[in-house]
Write a protein that holds these residues in place. Structure first.
Motif, mmCIF file in Angstrom:
data_model
loop_
_atom_site.group_PDB
_atom_site.id
_atom_site.type_symbol
_atom_site.label_atom_id
_atom_site.label_comp_id
_atom_site.label_asym_id
_atom_site.label_seq_id
_atom_site.Cartn_x
_atom_site.Cartn_y
_atom_site.Cartn_z
ATOM 1 N N LEU A 101 3.476 1.869 -5.795
ATOM 2 C CA LEU A 101 2.966 1.211 -4.784
ATOM 3 C C LEU A 101 2.121 2.495 -3.626
ATOM 4 O O LEU A 101 2.289 3.554 -3.958
ATOM 5 C CB LEU A 101 4.043 0.909 -3.509
ATOM 6 N N PRO A 102 1.146 2.140 -3.035
ATOM 7 C CA PRO A 102 0.271 2.977 -2.173
ATOM 8 C C PRO A 102 1.195 4.063 -1.264
ATOM 9 O O PRO A 102 2.141 3.437 -0.816
ATOM 10 C CB PRO A 102 -0.771 2.121 -1.474
ATOM 11 N N GLY A 103 0.914 5.408 -1.251
ATOM 12 C CA GLY A 103 1.401 6.032 -0.375
ATOM 13 C C GLY A 103 2.911 6.129 -0.268
ATOM 14 O O GLY A 103 3.555 6.286 -1.278
ATOM 15 N N ASP A 104 3.600 5.985 1.105
ATOM 16 C CA ASP A 104 5.015 6.007 1.115
ATOM 17 C C ASP A 104 5.498 4.537 1.474
ATOM 18 O O ASP A 104 6.696 4.499 1.926
ATOM 19 C CB ASP A 104 5.428 6.879 2.364
ATOM 20 N N LEU A 105 4.815 3.437 0.673
ATOM 21 C CA LEU A 105 5.656 2.179 0.704
ATOM 22 C C LEU A 105 6.523 2.367 -0.177
ATOM 23 O O LEU A 105 6.342 2.746 -1.376
ATOM 24 C CB LEU A 105 4.484 1.379 0.405
ATOM 25 N N LYS A 106 7.682 1.867 0.057
ATOM 26 C CA LYS A 106 8.879 2.107 -0.610
ATOM 27 C C LYS A 106 9.785 1.037 -0.817
ATOM 28 O O LYS A 106 10.448 0.896 -1.725
ATOM 29 C CB LYS A 106 9.679 3.426 -0.003
ATOM 30 N N GLY A 237 -1.447 -0.544 17.854
ATOM 31 C CA GLY A 237 -0.418 -0.617 17.441
ATOM 32 C C GLY A 237 -0.196 -2.121 16.444
ATOM 33 O O GLY A 237 0.826 -2.656 16.464
ATOM 34 N N VAL A 238 -0.989 -2.358 15.950
ATOM 35 C CA VAL A 238 -1.339 -3.432 15.038
ATOM 36 C C VAL A 238 -1.238 -2.830 13.471
ATOM 37 O O VAL A 238 -1.969 -2.272 13.128
ATOM 38 C CB VAL A 238 -2.638 -4.427 15.316
ATOM 39 N N LEU A 239 -0.309 -3.803 12.861
ATOM 40 C CA LEU A 239 -0.054 -3.477 11.530
ATOM 41 C C LEU A 239 -1.233 -4.016 10.607
ATOM 42 O O LEU A 239 -1.829 -5.039 10.970
ATOM 43 C CB LEU A 239 1.136 -3.870 11.119
ATOM 44 N N LEU A 240 -1.582 -3.742 9.392
ATOM 45 C CA LEU A 240 -2.418 -4.011 8.316
ATOM 46 C C LEU A 240 -1.449 -4.379 7.030
ATOM 47 O O LEU A 240 -0.705 -3.633 6.559
ATOM 48 C CB LEU A 240 -3.347 -2.911 7.871
ATOM 49 N N ILE A 241 -1.825 -5.856 6.824
ATOM 50 C CA ILE A 241 -1.108 -6.356 5.688
ATOM 51 C C ILE A 241 -2.305 -6.417 4.541
ATOM 52 O O ILE A 241 -3.090 -7.453 4.988
ATOM 53 C CB ILE A 241 -0.543 -7.746 6.110
ATOM 54 N N ALA A 242 -1.959 -5.808 3.589
ATOM 55 C CA ALA A 242 -2.869 -6.252 2.287
ATOM 56 C C ALA A 242 -2.328 -7.184 1.259
ATOM 57 O O ALA A 242 -1.075 -6.817 0.749
ATOM 58 C CB ALA A 242 -2.920 -4.685 1.486
ATOM 59 N N ASP A 243 -3.035 -8.272 1.452
ATOM 60 C CA ASP A 243 -2.732 -9.542 0.484
ATOM 61 C C ASP A 243 -3.356 -9.185 -1.028
ATOM 62 O O ASP A 243 -4.445 -9.241 -1.327
ATOM 63 C CB ASP A 243 -3.212 -10.675 0.815
ATOM 64 N N GLU A 244 -2.367 -8.519 -1.756
ATOM 65 C CA GLU A 244 -2.786 -8.034 -3.214
ATOM 66 C C GLU A 244 -2.277 -9.323 -4.147
ATOM 67 O O GLU A 244 -1.936 -8.777 -5.286
ATOM 68 C CB GLU A 244 -1.959 -6.691 -3.600
ATOM 69 N N ILE A 245 -2.093 -10.415 -3.808
ATOM 70 C CA ILE A 245 -1.571 -11.450 -4.829
ATOM 71 C C ILE A 245 -2.184 -11.683 -5.887
ATOM 72 O O ILE A 245 -2.055 -11.791 -7.060
ATOM 73 C CB ILE A 245 -1.410 -12.732 -4.109
ATOM 74 N N GLN A 246 -3.648 -11.773 -5.714
ATOM 75 C CA GLN A 246 -4.476 -11.928 -6.904
ATOM 76 C C GLN A 246 -5.173 -10.564 -7.461
ATOM 77 O O GLN A 246 -5.531 -10.331 -8.464
ATOM 78 C CB GLN A 246 -5.630 -12.866 -6.409
ATOM 79 N N ASP A 259 -6.240 0.540 -2.876
ATOM 80 C CA ASP A 259 -6.471 1.872 -3.455
ATOM 81 C C ASP A 259 -8.129 2.544 -3.554
ATOM 82 O O ASP A 259 -8.490 3.433 -3.444
ATOM 83 C CB ASP A 259 -5.984 2.153 -4.780
ATOM 84 N N ARG A 260 -9.006 1.263 -3.651
ATOM 85 C CA ARG A 260 -10.282 1.639 -3.848
ATOM 86 C C ARG A 260 -10.990 2.203 -2.642
ATOM 87 O O ARG A 260 -11.700 2.764 -2.527
ATOM 88 C CB ARG A 260 -11.118 0.151 -4.322
ATOM 89 N N TYR A 261 -10.303 1.688 -1.410
ATOM 90 C CA TYR A 261 -10.715 2.310 0.098
ATOM 91 C C TYR A 261 -9.953 3.247 0.678
ATOM 92 O O TYR A 261 -10.316 3.605 1.645
ATOM 93 C CB TYR A 261 -10.616 0.968 0.761
ATOM 94 N N GLY A 262 -8.897 4.069 -0.094
ATOM 95 C CA GLY A 262 -8.481 5.313 0.291
ATOM 96 C C GLY A 262 -7.435 4.986 1.531
ATOM 97 O O GLY A 262 -7.348 5.798 2.475
ATOM 98 N N VAL A 263 -6.862 3.731 1.829
ATOM 99 C CA VAL A 263 -6.224 3.317 2.813
ATOM 100 C C VAL A 263 -4.836 3.032 2.422
ATOM 101 O O VAL A 263 -4.736 2.187 1.394
ATOM 102 C CB VAL A 263 -6.970 2.009 3.473
ATOM 103 N N GLN A 264 -3.826 3.451 3.262
ATOM 104 C CA GLN A 264 -2.646 3.042 3.111
ATOM 105 C C GLN A 264 -2.041 1.682 3.952
ATOM 106 O O GLN A 264 -2.373 1.981 5.191
ATOM 107 C CB GLN A 264 -1.497 3.801 2.981
#
Length: 428
Positions: A101-106, A237-246, A259-264
């Motif tokens: 998983l990206p970064g410190d997503l655990k 203070g708004v979260l970002l949810i990355a929908d990587e289903i597809q 990961d292509r965008y260098g963002v966690q």
């Protein structure tokens, strides 16, 4: 062959027993009875090279023997318990996920489908922030549960007409518009995001977005887009949810498209390729955000022993066979081949876009109804030539190429030759 009832009888049974919302590709659809890596076979033993992979599901190939063997072993040992009992496969899978998983997503919560994963992620965002509202991109697709359908901007999938009354969701333009440069479209989207945050930021829990929009036509945002999105969201203070289903698990030439965008992202959702055809999905986040999900919850089937072992086999296969790199390299070959066809048929193929082995070729972008009709013709002819390809796009005028990541360069060359022959024969 008598064991198979055939396409006509299947269509009759579908008409009699399915809901009328269920559709299918092709005027003369085959009955698919077998899969073997990148190939499918019908009831008359005709072989088709699959360039759609069940919409990005069988990334490791149909009935992959290395994965099936481990699934079968688990089926014979322990098929089902829930998380209220202790078993090893789901904790081993959670640990394995933390490694990719990206970064410190655990922390992972296992469920059964992409819709359920997105639903869980949206709930988590509300629990963590104490806020109710959401932001989503126009033309996105996030699921068929009520909340995820509310987040879906693609009109054909907003099934419930009552969704228009849901004021908790604000849509902003996606970073793409025909006739605009990528940078212009990105800046328009970012300006709209800032306006929403200025007006409603105090009540927005999260923004959900596909890093590459799939069903909306395989739309790839400009390189810096998500970094600017994340910076704006953090100010409020708004979260970002990355929908990587597809897009997850190597499809775009990276393990995850974000990961292509260098963002966690703060939360990531995944399904489809994770089980290679076995239903398994998850939403994952950091220790800090996961701590907010502390009320009792469970998924009866999520992370059961069979799906967990299968998912670990998938991750092992992706790593050992270097499918992420393979997707990147063969995606370049496929995309270049499609661009070459666009040069030969400039009046037909108006745009080729994508990343890795997730590529779309838009037909007649200025006349989308004509393009949609031609897409259906192309699919029919390509099926008859032994190739399964998909379609998507807001107006259904985009040819979708999302093959199993085990596809070969020879398969790609053969498909491109068949596609050129098809375009030449039906556009003369």
């Amino acid at each position: 062959m008598e064991q198979y009832i055939g396409s006509d009888h299947i269509l009759q049974k579908r008409q009699q027993y399915f809901y009328p919302c269920t559709s299918h590709f092709y005027r003369t659809p085959p009955q698919i009875v077998k899969g073997d890596m990148q190939y499918l076979y019908d009831h008359e033993n005709r072989r088709y090279t699959d360039f759609f992979a069940g919409v990005s599901v069988v990334a490791c190939g149909h009935c992959n023997p290395e994965i099936v063997r481990r699934t079968e072993e688990q089926l014979r040992t322990l098929q089902h318990t829930c998380t209220i009992y202790l078993t090893q496969p789901n904790v081993d899978l959670a640990q394995r996920m933390a490694e990719v998983l990206p970064g410190d997503l655990k922390r992972s919560f296992f469920v059964n489908s992409g819709s359920e994963a997105n639903e869980g992620a949206l709930l988590l965002a509300r629990l963590h922030t104490g806020k109710r509202g959401f932001i989503a991109l126009e033309q996105g697709l996030h699921g068929r549960t009520y909340l995820t359908m509310s987040m879906t901007g693609l009109r054909m999938w907003r099934t419930d007409p009552q969704l228009e009354a849901d004021r908790s969701v604000t849509f902003i333009p996606r970073p793409y518009e025909r006739g605009m440069s990528g940078e212009e479209a990105a800046q328009r989207s970012l300006a709209a995001l800032k306006k929403v945050l200025d007006e409603k930021g105090g009540d927005i829990a999260a923004m959900i977005a596909e890093p590459i929009q799939g069903n909306a036509g395989i739309i790839v945002p400009p390189a810096g887009y998500f970094a600017e999105v994340k910076a704006l969201l953090e100010q409020y203070g708004v979260l970002l949810i990355a929908d990587e289903i597809q897009t997850g698990f190597g499809r775009t030439g990276e393990m995850f498209a974000i990961d292509r965008y260098g963002v966690q992202p703060d939360i990531i959702t995944m399904a489809k390729a994770l089980g290679n055809g076995v239903p398994v999905a998850a939403f994952a986040t950091t220790d800090e955000i996961a701590a907010s999900f502390n009320r009792p919850s469970a998924s009866t089937f999520g992370g059961n022993p069979v799906s967990a072992v299968t998912a670990m086999a998938v991750l092992d296969y992706i790593e050992s066979h270097q499918l992420v790199q393979r997707s990147r390299e063969l995606g370049d070959v496929l995309q270049q081949g499609l661009r070459d066809l666009a040069v030969r048929f400039p009046e037909v193929i108006t745009e080729v876009r994508g990343a890795g082995l997730m590529i779309g070729a838009e037909l007649f972008g200025e006349d989308t109804s004509r393009g949609a009709a031609l897409v259906d013709e192309v699919l029919e002819h390509m099926k008859d030539k032994g190739y399964i390809i998909g379609k998507n796009g807001v107006d259904r005028n985009v040819l979708a190429f999302q093959p199993p990541l085990v596809i070969t360069e020879e398969d790609i060359a053969g498909m491109l030759t068949a596609l050129e022959e098809t375009l030449r024969s039906i556009t003369c």
